[in-house]
Motif scaffolding. Sequence first.
Motif, mmCIF file in Angstrom:
data_model
loop_
_atom_site.group_PDB
_atom_site.id
_atom_site.type_symbol
_atom_site.label_atom_id
_atom_site.label_comp_id
_atom_site.label_asym_id
_atom_site.label_seq_id
_atom_site.Cartn_x
_atom_site.Cartn_y
_atom_site.Cartn_z
ATOM 1 N N GLY A 64 -10.983 -24.276 24.115
ATOM 2 C CA GLY A 64 -12.000 -24.349 25.174
ATOM 3 C C GLY A 64 -13.138 -23.380 24.919
ATOM 4 N N SER A 65 -14.287 -23.894 24.584
ATOM 5 C CA SER A 65 -15.428 -23.041 24.244
ATOM 6 C C SER A 65 -15.937 -22.265 25.452
ATOM 7 N N GLU A 66 -15.599 -22.723 26.660
ATOM 8 C CA GLU A 66 -16.121 -22.079 27.865
ATOM 9 C C GLU A 66 -15.231 -20.928 28.355
ATOM 10 N N ILE A 67 -14.070 -20.706 27.712
ATOM 11 C CA ILE A 67 -13.140 -19.679 28.171
ATOM 12 C C ILE A 67 -13.595 -18.304 27.687
ATOM 13 N N VAL A 68 -13.802 -17.383 28.627
ATOM 14 C CA VAL A 68 -14.238 -16.028 28.309
ATOM 15 C C VAL A 68 -13.027 -15.165 27.957
ATOM 16 N N GLN A 69 -12.025 -15.175 28.810
ATOM 17 C CA GLN A 69 -10.786 -14.473 28.546
ATOM 18 C C GLN A 69 -9.678 -15.080 29.393
ATOM 19 N N HIS A 70 -8.421 -14.792 29.005
ATOM 20 C CA HIS A 70 -7.309 -15.355 29.762
ATOM 21 C C HIS A 70 -6.062 -14.510 29.559
ATOM 22 N N GLU A 71 -5.096 -14.711 30.435
ATOM 23 C CA GLU A 71 -3.795 -14.052 30.312
ATOM 24 C C GLU A 71 -2.749 -14.951 30.946
ATOM 25 N N ILE A 72 -1.567 -15.036 30.307
ATOM 26 C CA ILE A 72 -0.477 -15.873 30.788
ATOM 27 C C ILE A 72 0.734 -14.995 31.071
ATOM 28 N N ARG A 73 1.387 -15.222 32.214
ATOM 29 C CA ARG A 73 2.629 -14.537 32.562
ATOM 30 C C ARG A 73 3.706 -15.591 32.817
ATOM 31 N N LEU A 74 4.775 -15.561 32.042
ATOM 32 C CA LEU A 74 5.846 -16.545 32.169
ATOM 33 C C LEU A 74 6.730 -16.268 33.373
ATOM 34 N N VAL A 75 7.161 -17.342 34.032
ATOM 35 C CA VAL A 75 8.216 -17.281 35.036
ATOM 36 C C VAL A 75 9.530 -17.682 34.372
ATOM 37 N N ASP A 76 9.509 -18.786 33.641
ATOM 38 C CA ASP A 76 10.624 -19.200 32.803
ATOM 39 C C ASP A 76 10.066 -20.069 31.681
ATOM 40 N N ASP A 77 10.919 -20.882 31.039
ATOM 41 C CA ASP A 77 10.491 -21.625 29.857
ATOM 42 C C ASP A 77 9.332 -22.570 30.114
ATOM 43 N N ASP A 78 9.242 -23.145 31.315
ATOM 44 C CA ASP A 78 8.190 -24.135 31.556
ATOM 45 C C ASP A 78 7.448 -23.919 32.869
ATOM 46 N N ARG A 79 7.422 -22.681 33.361
ATOM 47 C CA ARG A 79 6.591 -22.340 34.519
ATOM 48 C C ARG A 79 5.923 -20.998 34.250
ATOM 49 N N PHE A 80 4.639 -20.912 34.573
ATOM 50 C CA PHE A 80 3.909 -19.693 34.240
ATOM 51 C C PHE A 80 2.638 -19.581 35.076
ATOM 52 N N TYR A 81 2.131 -18.344 35.182
ATOM 53 C CA TYR A 81 0.858 -18.074 35.839
ATOM 54 C C TYR A 81 -0.229 -17.950 34.769
ATOM 55 N N VAL A 82 -1.427 -18.409 35.096
ATOM 56 C CA VAL A 82 -2.565 -18.309 34.182
ATOM 57 C C VAL A 82 -3.743 -17.694 34.929
ATOM 58 N N TYR A 83 -4.251 -16.586 34.399
ATOM 59 C CA TYR A 83 -5.526 -16.053 34.880
ATOM 60 C C TYR A 83 -6.556 -16.315 33.802
ATOM 61 N N LEU A 84 -7.701 -16.859 34.183
ATOM 62 C CA LEU A 84 -8.742 -17.084 33.177
ATOM 63 C C LEU A 84 -10.127 -16.929 33.772
ATOM 64 N N GLN A 85 -11.054 -16.606 32.901
ATOM 65 C CA GLN A 85 -12.476 -16.578 33.229
ATOM 66 C C GLN A 85 -13.154 -17.686 32.444
ATOM 67 N N GLU A 86 -13.893 -18.504 33.154
ATOM 68 C CA GLU A 86 -14.537 -19.662 32.545
ATOM 69 C C GLU A 86 -16.053 -19.571 32.739
ATOM 70 N N ALA A 87 -16.774 -19.586 31.646
ATOM 71 C CA ALA A 87 -18.231 -19.518 31.707
ATOM 72 C C ALA A 87 -18.819 -20.924 31.835
ATOM 73 N N ASN A 88 -20.133 -21.000 31.944
ATOM 74 C CA ASN A 88 -20.863 -22.267 32.008
ATOM 75 C C ASN A 88 -20.532 -23.085 33.236
ATOM 76 N N ALA A 89 -20.040 -22.421 34.308
ATOM 77 C CA ALA A 89 -19.781 -23.158 35.548
ATOM 78 C C ALA A 89 -21.080 -23.669 36.166
ATOM 79 N N HIS A 90 -22.218 -23.047 35.757
ATOM 80 C CA HIS A 90 -23.513 -23.480 36.291
ATOM 81 C C HIS A 90 -23.871 -24.884 35.836
ATOM 82 N N GLU A 91 -23.190 -25.394 34.812
ATOM 83 C CA GLU A 91 -23.480 -26.742 34.337
ATOM 84 C C GLU A 91 -22.946 -27.811 35.289
#
Length: 257
Positions: A64-91
Amino acid sequence: MQFVDLTVEPGPAYQSELSRTLASSEAIVREELLTWRMSRGMVLNQLSFVHGDPDVYVDALAEGSEIVQHEIRLVDDDRFYVYLQEANAHERPSWWTAFLEHDLIHVPPVVVEDLEAKWDDGTRAQYLIRPREGEDGAGEIAGAACLIVDRETQTATPGIWLRKRFWGRGYSGERAAALIELAFDRLDLDLVAIPVEDGNEKSRSAVEGYVERFGGGYDGVIRNATVRPDGRIVDRHRYTITREQYGRGEDSSSRPG
């Protein structure tokens, strides 16, 4: 005050590159937007809870070219939290204007399983994995490790997830040694059990290496052990290390006490 349960499904023209990639993947079952805000320069900050394959999500983030930064925190093998910053939202101004120009308060869904509560009650410990200083990718999040504790059966189950670029560095074995020591020497448990999905031969090879090192062995295969995010029912191989085996293992001479 009134509350409205609102479901919004933006069309392709209003979706980011990341959203379009994830929407087309069967490996991502569900994504819940927990909270979001716009910062200066129309950068979108958001926190989501995802049910699906974390490797697929990380690959999509990398593309994703619009992703500024991100971080993932796992809950288990197939559930997780995602924090991300996405640029170009003005488009996509009309999309965000619909939210920003009205008195709307986003009320996130209630997440029942809370990692902090599990840490406090001693049923789950979660850790980030980062390369050491001087290693390639130092400071980045290479993955996550966890130790799930069942006090009733006196059993600990270690888990790991690594981004693909950090595979093959020995992190799995290093993490296993630390968590096995934690289970026996700190938590005073009787058994460490390691499940491996059938067909994942690389993981089986890695697990067999450190299980043998600590004196453990192979118990057998558990049929229909779990359901994956895509609906597949899979078998799992089970490896275990008992407290007695741990005390007699190859690494026992180098451990304190």
